[in-house]
Each structure stands twice: as structure tokens, then as C-alpha cells.
Enzyme design. Structure first.
Site, PDB file in Angstrom:
ATOM      1  N   LYS A  10       0.822  -1.211   0.000  1.00 59.89           N
ATOM      2  CA  LYS A  10       0.000   0.000   0.000  1.00 59.89           C
ATOM      3  C   LYS A  10       0.866   1.275   0.000  1.00 59.89           C
ATOM      4  CE  LYS A  10      -3.984  -2.238   2.241  1.00 59.89           C
ATOM      5  NZ  LYS A  10      -5.103  -2.021   3.200  1.00 59.89           N
ATOM      6  N   TYR A  50     -12.417  -2.633  -3.858  1.00 62.85           N
ATOM      7  CA  TYR A  50     -12.992  -2.785  -2.518  1.00 62.85           C
ATOM      8  C   TYR A  50     -14.522  -2.717  -2.531  1.00 62.85           C
ATOM      9  CZ  TYR A  50      -8.396  -2.449  -0.237  1.00 62.85           C
ATOM     10  OH  TYR A  50      -7.125  -2.694   0.211  1.00 62.85           O
ATOM     11  N   PHE A  58     -15.936   3.046   6.647  1.00 60.42           N
ATOM     12  CA  PHE A  58     -14.545   3.394   6.347  1.00 60.42           C
ATOM     13  C   PHE A  58     -14.239   3.417   4.854  1.00 60.42           C
ATOM     14  CE2 PHE A  58     -14.671  -1.212   7.326  1.00 60.42           C
ATOM     15  CZ  PHE A  58     -14.105  -1.749   6.181  1.00 60.42           C
ATOM     16  N   ARG A  86      -1.296 -14.313   4.617  1.00 63.41           N
ATOM     17  CA  ARG A  86      -2.020 -13.688   5.731  1.00 63.41           C
ATOM     18  C   ARG A  86      -1.251 -13.824   7.048  1.00 63.41           C
ATOM     19  NH1 ARG A  86      -6.787 -11.672   4.255  1.00 63.41           N
ATOM     20  NH2 ARG A  86      -7.730 -11.684   6.315  1.00 63.41           N
ATOM     21  N   THR A  92      -5.298  -7.278  10.548  1.00 62.52           N
ATOM     22  CA  THR A  92      -5.638  -6.072   9.786  1.00 62.52           C
ATOM     23  C   THR A  92      -5.273  -4.808  10.544  1.00 62.52           C
ATOM     24  OG1 THR A  92      -7.481  -7.261   8.792  1.00 62.52           O
ATOM     25  CG2 THR A  92      -7.552  -4.871   8.644  1.00 62.52           C
ATOM     26  N   ARG A 103       2.662  -6.129   9.211  1.00 60.19           N
ATOM     27  CA  ARG A 103       1.904  -4.983   9.729  1.00 60.19           C
ATOM     28  C   ARG A 103       2.455  -4.503  11.067  1.00 60.19           C
ATOM     29  NH1 ARG A 103      -3.637  -7.559   7.472  1.00 60.19           N
ATOM     30  NH2 ARG A 103      -3.904  -6.268   5.616  1.00 60.19           N
ATOM     31  N   ASN A 113      -2.149   0.289   6.594  1.00 62.74           N
ATOM     32  CA  ASN A 113      -1.694  -0.967   7.204  1.00 62.74           C
ATOM     33  C   ASN A 113      -0.764  -1.781   6.294  1.00 62.74           C
ATOM     34  OD1 ASN A 113      -3.644  -1.906   5.458  1.00 62.74           O
ATOM     35  ND2 ASN A 113      -4.675  -3.220   6.938  1.00 62.74           N
ATOM     36  N   HIS A 116      -2.151  -5.497   1.582  1.00 62.24           N
ATOM     37  CA  HIS A 116      -3.423  -6.216   1.441  1.00 62.24           C
ATOM     38  C   HIS A 116      -3.103  -7.618   0.940  1.00 62.24           C
ATOM     39  CE1 HIS A 116      -7.476  -7.337   0.150  1.00 62.24           C
ATOM     40  NE2 HIS A 116      -6.876  -7.843  -0.917  1.00 62.24           N
ATOM     41  N   GLU A 127      -9.504 -11.017  -7.414  1.00 62.44           N
ATOM     42  CA  GLU A 127      -8.549  -9.918  -7.264  1.00 62.44           C
ATOM     43  C   GLU A 127      -7.408 -10.030  -8.269  1.00 62.44           C
ATOM     44  OE1 GLU A 127      -9.431  -9.313  -2.472  1.00 62.44           O
ATOM     45  OE2 GLU A 127      -7.417  -9.896  -3.120  1.00 62.44           O
TER      46      GLU A 127
HETATM   47  P1  CMP Z   1      -7.488  -4.676   3.503  1.00 64.77           P
HETATM   48  O1  CMP Z   1      -7.038  -6.048   3.804  1.00 64.77           O
HETATM   49  O2  CMP Z   1      -6.836  -3.978   2.376  1.00 64.77           O
HETATM   50  O3  CMP Z   1      -9.071  -4.692   3.243  1.00 64.77           O
HETATM   51  C1  CMP Z   1      -9.912  -3.609   3.525  1.00 64.77           C
HETATM   52  C2  CMP Z   1      -9.201  -2.507   4.253  1.00 64.77           C
HETATM   53  O4  CMP Z   1     -10.036  -1.571   4.897  1.00 64.77           O
HETATM   54  C3  CMP Z   1      -8.369  -3.100   5.360  1.00 64.77           C
HETATM   55  O5  CMP Z   1      -7.276  -3.771   4.820  1.00 64.77           O
HETATM   56  C4  CMP Z   1      -8.054  -1.850   6.192  1.00 64.77           C
HETATM   57  O6  CMP Z   1      -6.900  -1.185   5.735  1.00 64.77           O
HETATM   58  C5  CMP Z   1      -9.261  -0.947   5.920  1.00 64.77           C
HETATM   59  N1  CMP Z   1     -10.094  -0.735   7.090  1.00 64.77           N
HETATM   60  C6  CMP Z   1     -10.331   0.439   7.689  1.00 64.77           C
HETATM   61  N2  CMP Z   1     -11.149   0.307   8.731  1.00 64.77           N
HETATM   62  C7  CMP Z   1     -11.469  -1.007   8.817  1.00 64.77           C
HETATM   63  C8  CMP Z   1     -12.276  -1.785   9.705  1.00 64.77           C
HETATM   64  N3  CMP Z   1     -12.937  -1.245  10.718  1.00 64.77           N
HETATM   65  N4  CMP Z   1     -12.347  -3.129   9.474  1.00 64.77           N
HETATM   66  C9  CMP Z   1     -11.708  -3.693   8.439  1.00 64.77           C
HETATM   67  N5  CMP Z   1     -10.925  -2.998   7.574  1.00 64.77           N
HETATM   68  C10 CMP Z   1     -10.789  -1.672   7.761  1.00 64.77           C
END
Ligand code: CMP
Length: 140
Positions: A10, A50, A58, A86, A92, A103, A113, A116, A127
């Protein structure tokens, strides 16, 4: 089984000059990069990626962040690649990520973060084809 998964480094991690460190972790864990490119996502491309989060509070911040700078999109291949990636990424929310995970080491907030990774075989398939044509993936 040998799987493929989509990984995105990211904008926060690209800005920190951590591309190499992160890809090195994938390679050291036995994952192979079989496709890669750097892109600055448009709002449309990030929002479509997304789409499943469209109704979440969010979503707007997520798309804003993902379009704030270039990202590196890769296809990783290897034994159990989806779960392995993962594990390497960690939770996350970086504040909950286990020590030694990407992370925990590179990320600050749940939006910024660092990485992904696909969460299932179905999302990996969607994806990967969202970013790469078959002719852009190099089996090795
Ligand atoms: P990612 O795995 O890229 O998938 C969705 C992204 O939304 C996640 O990582 C986070 O960076 C972002 N995000 C922000 N707020 C939230 C939340 N409350 N729960 C899950 N993902 C979130």
C-alpha cells in the site's frame, strides 16, 4: 496445494521505501512473485477493488488512502499461498498484529496498514483477474 494470492503493497509502505523488505519476506517464506506492477490507482479502480466494503463507514477513507500514492500489486504463488501471506501480514489492525509480522513492523493504523492480501480462494481469483491478464502472469 499450490495457490496464487493477490498482494498489494500500500501507499504507506511504498512511501517508507519498504517494497524490497516486504517482498523479501514473501520470498524467504517460499512464495514466488509470478506477476508484479506499480500503479497509482484511480478512485474508480480502488473503489471497484474494494466494492464489497462499499457500505462500510470506512469506505471513503479507504479509497482516499489507496489513491494517495503508488502501490505495488503482485501475484504470489506457492504452497498454501493465501494463508501463508495472511500469516506474514498479521492482523488487519497493526495494533493487534503479532510481533514480527509485516503490519507490526511497517504499519501504523488500520487504514495505513502496509499490505493487502486475498482472504480466500474466491477473492484471490477475483482480485488477480482485476489487476492482471493471463499474459501478465509468468508461471515459474
Ligand atoms: P485490507 O485487507 O486492504 O481490506 C480492507 C481494508 O479496509 C483493510 O485492509 C483496512 O486497511 C481498511 N479498514 C479500515 N477500517 C477497517 C475496519 N474497521 N475493518 C476492516 N478494515 C478496515
Amino acid at each position: 496445494a499450490i495457490e496464487r494470492t493477490l498482494s498489494i503493497i500500500k501507499p504507506d509502505a511504498v512511501a517508507k521505501n519498504a517494497i524490497g523488505d516486504i517482498i523479501s519476506r514473501f520470498e524467504k517464506a517460499g512464495l514466488k512473485v509470478v506477476a508484479a506492477k506499480m500503479v497509482h490507482l484511480s478512485e474508480e479502480k480502488a473503489g471497484g477493488f474494494y466494492a464489497e466494503h462499499k457500505e462500510r463507514p470506512f469506505f471513503k477513507d479507504l479509497v482516499g488512502f489507496m489513491t494517495s500514492g503508488p502501490v505495488v500489486v503482485q501475484v504470489l504463488e506457492g504452497e498454501g499461498a493465501i494463508a501463508k501471506n495472511r500469516d506474514l501480514m498479521g492482523a488487519t489492525n497493526p495494533k493487534e498484529a503479532a510481533p514480527g509480522t509485516i503490519r507490526a513492523d511497517f504499519a501504523e493504523t488500520i487504514d495505513a496498514n502496509a499490505v493487502h492480501g486475498s482472504d480466500s480462494p474466491e477473492s484471490a481469483e477475483r482480485e488477480i483477474s482485476y489487476f492482471f491478464g493471463n499474459d501478465e502472469i509468468c508461471p515459474r
